[in-house]
Design a protein around this motif. Structure first.
Motif, mmCIF file in Angstrom:
data_model
loop_
_atom_site.group_PDB
_atom_site.id
_atom_site.type_symbol
_atom_site.label_atom_id
_atom_site.label_comp_id
_atom_site.label_asym_id
_atom_site.label_seq_id
_atom_site.Cartn_x
_atom_site.Cartn_y
_atom_site.Cartn_z
ATOM 1 N N GLN A 169 -13.390 157.810 -79.374
ATOM 2 C CA GLN A 169 -14.706 158.250 -78.767
ATOM 3 C C GLN A 169 -14.676 159.763 -79.140
ATOM 4 O OE1 GLN A 169 -16.271 156.407 -74.941
ATOM 5 N NE2 GLN A 169 -14.439 155.231 -75.264
ATOM 6 N N ARG B 116 -17.970 143.700 -79.114
ATOM 7 C CA ARG B 116 -19.050 144.596 -78.971
ATOM 8 C C ARG B 116 -20.080 143.848 -77.748
ATOM 9 N NH1 ARG B 116 -22.975 145.314 -84.330
ATOM 10 N NH2 ARG B 116 -24.513 146.665 -83.667
ATOM 11 N N GLU C 56 -22.377 145.257 -74.431
ATOM 12 C CA GLU C 56 -23.772 145.848 -74.034
ATOM 13 C C GLU C 56 -23.442 147.493 -73.709
ATOM 14 O OE1 GLU C 56 -27.510 146.034 -71.127
ATOM 15 O OE2 GLU C 56 -26.388 144.228 -71.377
ATOM 16 N N ARG D 62 -20.755 148.893 -74.544
ATOM 17 C CA ARG D 62 -20.154 149.669 -75.533
ATOM 18 C C ARG D 62 -21.184 150.065 -76.855
ATOM 19 N NH1 ARG D 62 -14.777 146.179 -76.437
ATOM 20 N NH2 ARG D 62 -13.314 147.013 -74.644
ATOM 21 N N GLU D 63 -22.240 149.576 -76.854
ATOM 22 C CA GLU D 63 -23.145 149.404 -77.972
ATOM 23 C C GLU D 63 -23.683 150.854 -78.333
ATOM 24 O OE1 GLU D 63 -25.136 148.125 -81.026
ATOM 25 O OE2 GLU D 63 -24.161 146.837 -79.864
ATOM 26 N N SER D 64 -23.868 151.627 -77.463
ATOM 27 C CA SER D 64 -24.100 153.180 -77.858
ATOM 28 C C SER D 64 -22.985 154.076 -78.027
ATOM 29 C CB SER D 64 -25.222 153.643 -76.881
ATOM 30 O OG SER D 64 -24.688 153.548 -75.652
ATOM 31 N N LYS E 71 -20.393 153.184 -83.519
ATOM 32 C CA LYS E 71 -20.974 152.700 -84.433
ATOM 33 C C LYS E 71 -20.096 151.283 -84.937
ATOM 34 C CE LYS E 71 -23.189 156.686 -86.313
ATOM 35 N NZ LYS E 71 -23.352 157.921 -87.569
ATOM 36 N N THR F 115 -19.190 157.844 -83.210
ATOM 37 C CA THR F 115 -20.468 158.078 -83.539
ATOM 38 C C THR F 115 -20.811 159.246 -84.561
ATOM 39 O OG1 THR F 115 -21.008 159.361 -81.535
ATOM 40 C CG2 THR F 115 -21.328 157.048 -81.204
#
Length: 319
Positions: free
Chosen positions: A156, A168, A170, A172-174, A177, A287
């Motif tokens: 991160q 994967r 909810e 961790r989704e954002s 990538k 990300t």
């Protein structure tokens, strides 16, 4: 070498400036020649005054200085083009760092230690798929095996870092990538082989203490379901806790559980008290990682699925 779209746009913009500079110089030169020709045709005086001579010398000096400045400006623009292109290429060319955990048979150290500093010291199903994917995409990487919570935090915070195999969710989704799915894990509540625990549904497990570990998605799912969960810092502690009665059940993968129990040494036999569901797992990236890199990996993974490579690897590990 991957070249990002910004390198193209910067190159075109700089090229436009260079062409415009050349046009301005050509126009100024033509105008100057035209003026000089007019002077030669109309001038009838045989000698010039000292003031006119001085003025012309001054203009020549100015023209020489102007030409020098134009040359320097032109060289600056060319240098800018080169820097613009390579400033965009550098991030894409940086080697990817991959982290994983001790979670056999998906990821595991091939040495006696529960960690690894080198790619060649790490094996397992997910590891083999990741290696094949990066080879197919032609992307360089380094790989290390560490504690899962360490890997989650590291990825991160660091660009061009990835973590596998990651469920994967909810939450961790954002945060990441994603590339995948890589393969699938089968989640279950495991008990000692001689345990009398019988479960027909998840709600039956509320009366028992379930062992999990920090940062694990399956553990998080048990917590969200309102189960009584005892969370260890490392999953390798759970087989021993199951053996000594500190926990009654252990949430784990149906393949990983027996592997870890055998490594623990004291737990002779496990049984599946309740099989829960199958969960696809992914390669999770920071990300800020270049989307072109991710798309190249996704395309490579898709090709390996189409030609049967992934299925063959899964069969080798009992899936």
């Amino acid at each position: 070498m991957l070249i990002s779209p910004c390198s193209v746009s910067r190159f075109v913009a700089a090229l436009h400036r260079l062409v415009a500079l050349d046009l301005d110089q050509s126009w100024a030169k033509a105008k100057k020649n035209q003026q000089a020709t007019g002077v030669r045709h109309t001038q009838k005086v045989q000698s010039e005054s000292a003031g006119l001579v001085s003025e012309r010398l001054s203009h020549q000096t100015t023209d020489i200085r102007g030409t020098s400045m134009i040359g320097q400006n032109r060289m600056g623009i060319v240098a800018g083009i080169i820097l613009s292109v390579f400033s965009c290429v550098a991030p894409a060319a940086e080697k990817i760092t991959l982290l994983t955990e001790q979670y056999p048979p998906y990821n595991m150290s091939m040495t006696v230690q529960g960690y690894a500093h080198k790619s060649e010291d790490i094996g397992g199903l997910c590891t083999d798929i990741i290696r094949a994917t990066f080879a197919k995409a032609g992307i360089e990487y380094r790989m290390k095996l560490r504690n899962w919570s360490y890997g989650m935090d590291r990825v991160q915070r660091r660009v061009n870092h990835g973590l596998f195999c990651t469920v994967r969710t909810e939450e961790r989704e954002s945060v990441f990538k994603w590339v995948g799915p890589i393969t699938t894990m089968k989640v279950a509540l495991m008990a000692k082989g001689d345990s009398g625990i019988k479960l027909n549904r998840l709600s039956d497990a509320r009366r028992y203490t379930i062992g999990g570990y920090k940062g694990d998605a399956f553990t998080g799912q048990m917590v969200s379901e309102g189960m009584n969960v005892s969370i260890a810092s490392d999953d390798m502690a759970n087989p021993l806790r199951l053996q000594n009665g500190s926990i009654d059940l252990w949430v784990t993968d149906v393949l990983a559980g027996p592997y870890k129990a055998s490594e623990a040494g004291d737990l002779d036999e496990l049984k599946i008290a309740l099989e829960l569901k199958s969960s696809p797992v992914y390669l999770a990236f920071n990300t800020e990682t270049d989307d072109e890199i991710l798309q190249s990996l996704q395309n490579a993974l898709g090709s390996l699925k189409e030609d049967g490579t992934i299925t063959a690897l899964e069969h080798q590990y009992g899936l």
